[in-house]
Design an enzyme around this catalytic site. Structure first.
Site, PDB file in Angstrom:
ATOM      1  N   HIS A 676       0.852  -1.196   0.000  1.00  0.00           N
ATOM      2  CA  HIS A 676       0.000   0.000   0.000  1.00  0.00           C
ATOM      3  C   HIS A 676       0.881   1.237   0.000  1.00  0.00           C
ATOM      4  O   HIS A 676       1.385   1.632   1.041  1.00  0.00           O
ATOM      5  CB  HIS A 676      -0.865   0.035   1.273  1.00  0.00           C
ATOM      6  CG  HIS A 676      -1.787  -1.131   1.418  1.00  0.00           C
ATOM      7  ND1 HIS A 676      -2.433  -1.428   2.591  1.00  0.00           N
ATOM      8  CD2 HIS A 676      -2.194  -2.070   0.534  1.00  0.00           C
ATOM      9  CE1 HIS A 676      -3.187  -2.507   2.424  1.00  0.00           C
ATOM     10  NE2 HIS A 676      -3.059  -2.917   1.192  1.00  0.00           N
TER      11      HIS A 676
HETATM   12  C1  LIG Z   1      -0.439  -7.754  -4.043  1.00  0.00           C
HETATM   13  C2  LIG Z   1      -1.315  -6.595  -3.702  1.00  0.00           C
HETATM   14  C3  LIG Z   1      -2.517  -6.793  -3.054  1.00  0.00           C
HETATM   15  C4  LIG Z   1      -3.341  -5.727  -2.745  1.00  0.00           C
HETATM   16  N1  LIG Z   1      -4.524  -5.984  -2.161  1.00  0.00           N
HETATM   17  C5  LIG Z   1      -5.355  -4.955  -1.876  1.00  0.00           C
HETATM   18  C6  LIG Z   1      -6.630  -5.194  -1.330  1.00  0.00           C
HETATM   19  O1  LIG Z   1      -7.035  -6.350  -1.130  1.00  0.00           O
HETATM   20  N2  LIG Z   1      -7.410  -4.126  -1.043  1.00  0.00           N
HETATM   21  C7  LIG Z   1      -7.009  -2.836  -1.267  1.00  0.00           C
HETATM   22  O2  LIG Z   1      -7.743  -1.925  -0.965  1.00  0.00           O
HETATM   23  N3  LIG Z   1      -5.799  -2.589  -1.810  1.00  0.00           N
HETATM   24  C8  LIG Z   1      -4.976  -3.608  -2.125  1.00  0.00           C
HETATM   25  N4  LIG Z   1      -3.764  -3.359  -2.694  1.00  0.00           N
HETATM   26  C9  LIG Z   1      -3.384  -1.961  -2.969  1.00  0.00           C
HETATM   27  C10 LIG Z   1      -4.015  -1.399  -4.211  1.00  0.00           C
HETATM   28  O3  LIG Z   1      -3.891  -2.303  -5.280  1.00  0.00           O
HETATM   29  C11 LIG Z   1      -3.324  -0.121  -4.573  1.00  0.00           C
HETATM   30  O4  LIG Z   1      -3.385   0.747  -3.505  1.00  0.00           O
HETATM   31  C12 LIG Z   1      -3.980   0.528  -5.749  1.00  0.00           C
HETATM   32  O5  LIG Z   1      -3.912  -0.312  -6.859  1.00  0.00           O
HETATM   33  C13 LIG Z   1      -3.315   1.791  -6.116  1.00  0.00           C
HETATM   34  O6  LIG Z   1      -3.971   2.327  -7.228  1.00  0.00           O
HETATM   35  P1  LIG Z   1      -3.362   3.504  -8.056  1.00  0.00           P
HETATM   36  O7  LIG Z   1      -4.465   4.041  -8.883  1.00  0.00           O
HETATM   37  O8  LIG Z   1      -2.681   4.448  -7.142  1.00  0.00           O
HETATM   38  O9  LIG Z   1      -2.226   2.873  -8.957  1.00  0.00           O
HETATM   39  P2  LIG Z   1      -2.049   1.462  -9.620  1.00  0.00           P
HETATM   40  O10 LIG Z   1      -3.252   0.635  -9.492  1.00  0.00           O
HETATM   41  O11 LIG Z   1      -0.756   0.968  -9.114  1.00  0.00           O
HETATM   42  O12 LIG Z   1      -1.899   1.814 -11.175  1.00  0.00           O
HETATM   43  C14 LIG Z   1      -0.860   2.545 -11.738  1.00  0.00           C
HETATM   44  C15 LIG Z   1      -0.637   2.062 -13.165  1.00  0.00           C
HETATM   45  O13 LIG Z   1       0.105   3.024 -13.871  1.00  0.00           O
HETATM   46  C16 LIG Z   1       1.028   2.392 -14.718  1.00  0.00           C
HETATM   47  N5  LIG Z   1       2.123   3.330 -14.969  1.00  0.00           N
HETATM   48  C17 LIG Z   1       3.032   3.764 -14.069  1.00  0.00           C
HETATM   49  N6  LIG Z   1       3.884   4.629 -14.648  1.00  0.00           N
HETATM   50  C18 LIG Z   1       3.498   4.765 -15.924  1.00  0.00           C
HETATM   51  C19 LIG Z   1       3.997   5.543 -17.021  1.00  0.00           C
HETATM   52  N7  LIG Z   1       5.048   6.357 -16.898  1.00  0.00           N
HETATM   53  N8  LIG Z   1       3.376   5.425 -18.219  1.00  0.00           N
HETATM   54  C20 LIG Z   1       2.296   4.596 -18.358  1.00  0.00           C
HETATM   55  N9  LIG Z   1       1.796   3.864 -17.353  1.00  0.00           N
HETATM   56  C21 LIG Z   1       2.380   3.941 -16.143  1.00  0.00           C
HETATM   57  C22 LIG Z   1       1.446   1.174 -13.941  1.00  0.00           C
HETATM   58  O14 LIG Z   1       1.953   0.162 -14.775  1.00  0.00           O
HETATM   59  C23 LIG Z   1       0.153   0.768 -13.252  1.00  0.00           C
HETATM   60  O15 LIG Z   1      -0.549  -0.181 -14.010  1.00  0.00           O
HETATM   61  C24 LIG Z   1      -2.941  -4.407  -3.038  1.00  0.00           C
HETATM   62  C25 LIG Z   1      -1.723  -4.194  -3.688  1.00  0.00           C
HETATM   63  C26 LIG Z   1      -0.917  -5.267  -4.038  1.00  0.00           C
HETATM   64  C27 LIG Z   1       0.362  -5.002  -4.748  1.00  0.00           C
END
Ligand SMILES: Cc1cc2nc3c(=O)[nH]c(=O)nc-3n(C[C@H](O)[C@H](O)[C@H](O)COP(=O)(O)OP(=O)(O)OC[C@H]3O[C@@H](n4cnc5c(N)ncnc54)[C@H](O)[C@@H]3O)c2cc1C
Ligand SMILES: *[C@@H]1O[C@H](CO)[C@@H](O)[C@H](O)[C@H]1NC(C)=O
Ligand SMILES: *[C@@H]1O[C@H](CO)[C@@H](O)[C@H](O)[C@H]1NC(C)=O
Ligand SMILES: CC(=O)N[C@H]1CO[C@H](CO)[C@@H](O)[C@@H]1O
Length: 745
Positions: A676
């Site tokens: 997280h």
């Molecule tokens: C194994 C695991 C289990 C989890 N389980 C839970 C759970 O059960 N419940 C919960 O609430 N949370 C959970 N989380 C946390 C949750 O997944 C994250 O907090 C959430 O996905 C974050 O979302 P985000 O929108 O910040 O970014 P992300 O979902 O991380 O998305 C960012 C995306 O941007 C892309 N990206 C990055 N840089 C670039 C670039 N320069 N150009 C193009 N694309 C790019 C990346 O490849 C990625 O796909 C878990 C996380 C993990 C790793």
């Protein structure tokens, strides 16, 4: 279920890895040293009577045959040749399978930042000199020339060394070896007898995505749209849906690639590389914290564990008290409810596996507050422990099966393989106005996979009226910095919910990989300072490559015997809402993501109390053996004597707990993990305190927004996905309103 789908699980399609870079990161001499160390962590163990005593470790014949019997009993049911399976397991070292070295090479070549690689090479060189060897191992003979048992004793010696860096070295080298071995060892897999697919998994049908293809050509390709969204994860998915449904042209770009559900769950050896940032080998500068983050079509939502908790009142109040009244408003609640509604979040159909059942039952027996955790599984029972490597049944309503298809139906466009490099700006009245994104598009290979050479690579300019950055907490600040923004807050205030784990062994077979991963939580200790800091106790994913590296290594035989008992294990996390924070920045040499984070004393104290509480739960649940990951800490082994009725007051147990308290989580050898990441572009009421304003717009700019977990004002306390989606719902609706106003003017 549609008729054309098979109802029985079929083997997922192969997901071969991209080729290794042609340049070897280590010299032959350096390889010899590191493999000699690896083969001491995971040695070949042979009975004294057949041992060669150089390449293997001799075990007294009686000890050896006891080990064979113990292992044989463990694997008997699954293996009709149990004794041979046990023998093969004990007698193989880590490096004898070529896949092991290839895995290490991939880590060094592809994930280690240059500065860390330099340090590793230097260490291996020093170990190869007589003077260096003497200083570090106590022997003139370099470790690569030592027999296996001496190598093992050197590593054990480092574990109790007075010098912190030596203890840290033992930790780093043992973890690295364990991780690579667990992923690549066929004999371990045979011992544990974990099936390749979740029991009873039914394949699902995913959305048919179409991705923009760019023809080969010179110079950059130009694409125009109303809104470009960088990142297809949780924040990006919600934003794409809202803006496309509001009638705007939306293009969502993602640097990694889409995998159809018939590839899921991926094999452990591939899944970490294809679906996670830096293959999950991203560690803090002092290597005390590992970051696990999704890097996939659907981002973290593709690999997360379905836990869908809404932001709690005390966190909302804290954020509101920083001048952000949105967080206590009805609007925020509506956003949370909207995203949960779309994902079918519910706690109604949960069927707990044994690990989660023990957590709830143990907490009940101790009088602690605990509850089931709502799941985003479309209201269906989703009995699957493998979602870490993608959900093959599509029951998990990650962005790939919910928000992104909604966006597609509203005509949003998608691009995979697009690495956003820079946000483009024009200047108007002293303000930077975002006009689009510049990046590189890398096609798939000739066969439509990613394991060969791409057919095309092109620079692409995407012109847009609005840019939404949803690249996640580790990458969004880097994109802002690469684009020339100078706000010193960018990348700071990194919160990570640091985690340490506790495990136990039960007499019964648990098969901990079966069933929903995280379906219950103990929240008794979530507010230990009356300011909202404390820990949540949760179950964790129990696929071997996510769990077995946490078992403390005290020697080759002990480690192998422990690992083989996985079928009887339960594993839990003590997850802190951290008060301390760190910083994300770009490596000065190669621009890769780096971060500083040290778990503070204050937060460590909470994590430790959480571990002790988890131990108590295991005690009342009748565990035979309870172990921490505190280096060098002995496990608690239950006395065979009949219970006295003392429960957790049992003297032997209390003595052990005191030992844990005394040991604490020592620096520098303790390790933490984070799934997280939050806060590196935090939202603030005043420009000087954060990166985005209360609408998600980047301070000092026009047309540029951030919608992902990086805008959290501090740690969310709960698993962050729903909070993130709720905020992104609000930010993207605001962006749509802004576009409407502009159109009207
Ligand atoms: C194994 C695991 C289990 C989890 N389980 C839970 C759970 O059960 N419940 C919960 O609430 N949370 C959970 N989380 C946390 C949750 O997944 C994250 O907090 C959430 O996905 C974050 O979302 P985000 O929108 O910040 O970014 P992300 O979902 O991380 O998305 C960012 C995306 O941007 C892309 N990206 C990055 N840089 C670039 C670039 N320069 N150009 C193009 N694309 C790019 C990346 O490849 C990625 O796909 C878990 C996380 C993990 C790793
Ligand atoms: C590991 O095992 C292989 C095969 O038995 C052997 O050739 C090799 O020398 C061993 N490695 C070490 C460092 O002892
Ligand atoms: C996490 O997974 C759940 C279920 O798969 C999904 O609904 C949700 O969108 C995901 N959340 C994030 C933030 O990716
Ligand atoms: C309590 C319990 O053990 N529940 C389930 C956990 O997962 C296994 C594997 O599917 C089930 O058989 C159990 O019923």
């Amino acid at each position: 279920m549609s008729p054309e789908l098979p109802t029985e699980p079929v083997s997922p399609k192969a997901t071969p890895l991209p080729p290794l870079p042609s340049e070897d990161p280590l010299t032959p001499a350096q390889w010899k040293t590191i493999l000699a160390i690896a083969d001491a962590v995971i040695p070949a163990l042979k009975p004294t009577s057949t041992s060669k005593a150089v390449t293997d470790i001799a075990v007294p014949d009686a000890v050896y045959s006891t080990a064979i019997t113990k292992l044989g009993v463990l694997s008997l049911e699954a293996d009709d040749d149990a004794d041979n399976a046990a023998k093969e397991y004990l007698e193989s070292n880590a490096s004898q399978d070529p896949a092991f070295r290839a895995e290490l090479q991939r880590v060094f070549a592809m994930y280690m930042p240059d500065s860390q690689k330099k340090e590793l090479r230097m260490l291996l060189n020093v170990l190869n000199t007589r003077a260096g060897s003497l200083a570090l191992t106590g022997y003139m003979t370099p470790i690569s020339e030592q027999p296996a048992h001496i190598r093992e004793s050197i590593l054990q010696g480092w574990g109790t060394a007075r010098l912190g860096p030596l203890r840290q070295l033992r930790r780093s080298l043992t973890i690295l070896t364990k991780q690579a071995w667990i992923k690549t060892s066929p004999s371990l897999r045979r011992m544990i007898a974990i099936p390749r697919l979740p029991v009873g998994m039914k394949p699902g049908k995913g959305h048919d995505y179409e991705f923009i293809q760019i023809p080969p050509g010179d110079g950059p390709e130009v694409i125009e749209t109303d809104v470009v969204i960088v990142g297809s994860g949780c924040g990006g998915g919600v934003s794409a849906k809202n803006l496309a449904e509001a009638g705007y042209r939306v293009l969502i770009v993602e640097k990694s690639y889409h995998w159809t559900p018939d590839h899921f769950p991926m094999a452990e050896a591939d899944g970490w590389h294809h679906l996670f940032m830096s293959g999950s080998f991203l560690t803090s500068d002092d290597s005390s914290v590992t970051i696990v983050a999704g890097q996939a079509w659907g981002g973290g939502g593709t690999v997360n564990w379905s836990a869908s908790l809404q932001t709690q009142g005390y966190v909302r109040r804290e954020w509101a008290s920083r001048g952000l009244p949105f967080f206590t408003s009805a609007t925020f609640q509506e956003s949370l409810d909207r995203v949960c509604g779309r994902m079918g979040v519910s706690a109604e159909h949960i069927k707990h596996n044994r690990s989660n059942e023990i957590l709830l039952e143990g907490a009940r027996k101790l009088g602690w507050s605990a509850k089931p955790v709502p799941q985003n599984t479309g209201g269906r029972q989703h009995f699957c422990g493998y979602c870490n490597f993608g959900c093959g049944s599509c029951e998990k309503q990650g962005p790939v099966v919910s928000f992104l298809p909604d966006a597609a139906r509203a005509s949003a466009k998608f691009m995979e393989g697009f690495q956003a490099e820079k946000i483009l700006f024009s200047t108007k009245e002293g303000k930077q106005v975002a006009t689009g994104v510049l990046g590189t598009w890398t096609s798939r290979d000739e066969r439509g996979g990613v394991s060969g050479s791409p057919t095309t690579r092109r620079k692409v300019i995407i012109k847009a009226k609005r840019v939404i950055v949803s690249a996640g907490t580790m990458q969004s600040p880097l994109l802002l910095l690469r684009s020339g923004l100078k706000n010193p807050q960018i990348g700071r205030n990194l919160y990570i919910h640091p985690v340490a784990v506790l495990g136990a062994i039960h007499k019964e077979e648990i098969r901990p990989w079966e069933g929903g991963i995280l379906t219950s939580v103990v929240n008794e200790f979530e507010n230990m300072d009356n300011k909202g800091h404390g820990v949540k106790l949760e179950a964790t994913t129990m696929v071997p490559s996510a769990w077995l590296m946490w078992l403390d290594w005290k020697g080759g035989l002990q480690y192998k015997l422990d690992a083989a008992r996985m079928k009887h294990m339960v594993g839990y996390i003590s997850l802190a809402r951290d008060r301390g924070s760190g910083r994300v920045y770009a490596d000065p040499v190669d621009g890769r993501v780096r971060f500083q984070y040290q778990v503070s004393k204050f937060d460590k104290q909470h994590i430790l109390e959480g571990l002790i509480s988890l131990a108590k739960i295991q005690y009342v649940a009748g565990a035979q053996e309870i172990f921490t990951v505190i280096p060098g800490m002995r496990p608690f082994i239950r006395d065979a004597a009949p219970e006295t009725g003392a429960g957790i007051n049992d003297l032997a147990f209390q003595t052990w707990i005191e030992e844990i308290r005394t040991k604490g989580l020592p620096t520098p050898e303790s390790v933490f993990v984070s799934a997280h990441q939050m806060g590196s572009c935090r939202m603030s009421a005043l420009e000087k305190d954060g990166v985005v304003d209360p609408t998600g717009k980047v301070w000092g700019t026009e047309g540029l927004f951030v919608a992902d977990a990086s805008v959290f004002p501090s740690a969310s306390g709960v698993n962050p996905m729903v909070t993130n989606m709720g905020i992104s719902d609000w930010v993207s609706r605001g962006v749509a309103r802004g576009l409407e106003d502009k159109a009207r003017l």
